[in-house]
Enzyme design. Sequence first.
Site, PDB file in Angstrom:
ATOM      1  N   THR A 162     -23.333 -30.126   5.092  1.00  0.00           N
ATOM      2  CA  THR A 162     -22.622 -31.064   5.958  1.00  0.00           C
ATOM      3  C   THR A 162     -21.409 -31.460   5.132  1.00  0.00           C
ATOM      4  O   THR A 162     -21.531 -32.205   4.159  1.00  0.00           O
ATOM      5  CB  THR A 162     -23.501 -32.269   6.334  1.00  0.00           C
ATOM      6  OG1 THR A 162     -24.573 -31.806   7.164  1.00  0.00           O
ATOM      7  CG2 THR A 162     -22.709 -33.324   7.083  1.00  0.00           C
ATOM      8  N   PRO A 163     -20.244 -30.908   5.449  1.00  0.00           N
ATOM      9  CA  PRO A 163     -19.117 -30.849   4.520  1.00  0.00           C
ATOM     10  C   PRO A 163     -18.344 -32.158   4.305  1.00  0.00           C
ATOM     11  O   PRO A 163     -17.187 -32.293   4.714  1.00  0.00           O
ATOM     12  CB  PRO A 163     -18.229 -29.779   5.138  1.00  0.00           C
ATOM     13  CG  PRO A 163     -18.482 -29.905   6.607  1.00  0.00           C
ATOM     14  CD  PRO A 163     -19.947 -30.247   6.714  1.00  0.00           C
ATOM     15  N   CYS A 164     -18.973 -33.097   3.611  1.00  0.00           N
ATOM     16  CA  CYS A 164     -18.308 -34.362   3.314  1.00  0.00           C
ATOM     17  C   CYS A 164     -17.103 -34.160   2.395  1.00  0.00           C
ATOM     18  O   CYS A 164     -16.203 -35.006   2.363  1.00  0.00           O
ATOM     19  CB  CYS A 164     -19.295 -35.368   2.722  1.00  0.00           C
ATOM     20  SG  CYS A 164     -20.278 -34.738   1.363  1.00  0.00           S
ATOM     21  N   HIS A 165     -17.049 -33.044   1.685  1.00  0.00           N
ATOM     22  CA  HIS A 165     -15.888 -32.766   0.833  1.00  0.00           C
ATOM     23  C   HIS A 165     -14.622 -32.537   1.658  1.00  0.00           C
ATOM     24  O   HIS A 165     -13.519 -32.633   1.132  1.00  0.00           O
ATOM     25  CB  HIS A 165     -16.162 -31.556  -0.078  1.00  0.00           C
ATOM     26  CG  HIS A 165     -16.470 -30.297   0.657  1.00  0.00           C
ATOM     27  ND1 HIS A 165     -17.733 -30.038   1.178  1.00  0.00           N
ATOM     28  CD2 HIS A 165     -15.701 -29.215   0.963  1.00  0.00           C
ATOM     29  CE1 HIS A 165     -17.714 -28.837   1.758  1.00  0.00           C
ATOM     30  NE2 HIS A 165     -16.494 -28.330   1.648  1.00  0.00           N
TER      31      HIS A 165
END
Length: 172
Positions: free
Chosen positions: A136-139
């Site tokens: 889950t690409p929080c970056h």
Amino acid sequence: MKPTASDDALLYRATLPSPVGLLTLVAADHGLVAVLWPADDPARVRLPALLEAPDHPVLAEAARQLGEYFAGARTVFDLPLAPRGTEFQRAVWRALDAIAYGETRSYAQIARQVGSPKAFRAVGAANGRNPISIITPCHRAIGSNGTLTGFAGGLEAKRYLLALEARQRPLL
């Protein structure tokens, strides 16, 4: 992202060496619960005791897909996810899942997407509590002015992930 299931299920763990450090993968029988950083604050993602199970099918598949991602061969993950959080947090995490590989969104854009345009600070807090880092690409969430902001894995890891995706992004 699949729905969250009961929080009282047994949880299993495995570690995965990666270019951004030794990641800890956590799963329940029904899905991946967390991807944790080497120096992750235990208060960021609260978990009960974990059973070591590197051969658990969810953990093995997550490790395989993360390996492909780091090798530049995977741009989308296909895993059953079981994040634990509030409704608002899960809405933010679904919005993160919608950010395409190699792209970024500001916290303000995500706040508008989840229907709370003034809640960009709350979006930042929910982003910081994302238990399933990388997948889950929080970056991919950045400041409105384009700057890289806080990240549980550290700003160097965030830079690395964004650079990896920029190098591998397909041309249109």
